[in-house]
Write an enzyme that holds these catalytic residues in place. Structure first.
Site, PDB file in Angstrom:
ATOM      1  N   LYS A 164      -2.574   1.296   4.971  1.00  0.00           N
ATOM      2  CA  LYS A 164      -1.170   0.911   3.870  1.00  0.00           C
ATOM      3  C   LYS A 164      -2.013   1.543   2.834  1.00  0.00           C
ATOM      4  O   LYS A 164      -0.582   2.153   2.213  1.00  0.00           O
ATOM      5  CB  LYS A 164      -0.844  -0.709   3.591  1.00  0.00           C
ATOM      6  N   LYS A 165      -2.901   1.115   2.168  1.00  0.00           N
ATOM      7  CA  LYS A 165      -3.553   2.127   0.820  1.00  0.00           C
ATOM      8  C   LYS A 165      -4.397   3.438   1.517  1.00  0.00           C
ATOM      9  O   LYS A 165      -5.245   3.235  -0.165  1.00  0.00           O
ATOM     10  CB  LYS A 165      -3.977   0.593   0.212  1.00  0.00           C
TER      11      LYS A 165
END
Ligand code: C2G
Length: 131
Positions: free
Chosen positions: A43-44
């Site tokens: 996600k990051k």
């Protein structure tokens, strides 16, 4: 009433504590999904400071939390809500509107975030400047 919430809860702080305490007040059983390290990476693009086992242990030890599990993927939210028999999904309002699609299977509540505290701000505060 069974309540479910999700989070990374990295570098645990009072904003995390407050949302969990407030979520618990919506029912009498709180289930917390703790995002895995690999979910964070995808996600990051970075791993949390505390690994998933440490983050899970901290959340598990809280008086307001009755049960914990690893959230392996954002796409499994409907499955988690159903399999944990949750009546209410509680999230901070940085997620406002994002989980409305689940209102067909549970009540969806967004609570105001605790102001002026975040994992990112804490990391910045303790970062030692490179000389
Ligand atoms: N939170 C809060 N106040 C803060 C910081 C965070 O109320 N000052 C809340 C967030 O709104 C969220 C929870 O604490 O509901 C966990 O926040 P994070 O650890 O940042 O979790 P996040 O990366 O948003 O992961 O499937 C969703 C993800 O697992 C949520």
């Amino acid at each position: 009433m069974r309540v479910i919430t999700f989070g990374t809860f990295d570098v645990f702080h009072v904003g995390h504590l407050r949302i969990l305490e407030r979520a618990r007040e919506y029912g009498d059983f709180l289930v917390a999904g703790v995002s895995t390290d690999s979910m964070n990476y995808s996600k990051k693009g970075r791993y949390p400071v505390y690994d998933q086992n440490e983050r899970l242990q901290i959340i598990q030890a809280l008086r307001c939390v009755d049960k914990v599990f690893f959230e392996e993927s954002m796409e499994l939210k409907r499955h988690y809500i159903e399999s944990h028999l949750a009546d209410i999904l509680v999230m901070g309002d940085d997620w406002a509107g994002k989980f409305d699609e689940f209102s067909d299977i549970c009540r969806v509540v967004y609570l105001p975030r605790t102001p002026s505290v975040s994992t990112t701000a804490i990391i910045e505060k303790i970062r030692i400047p490179k000389s």
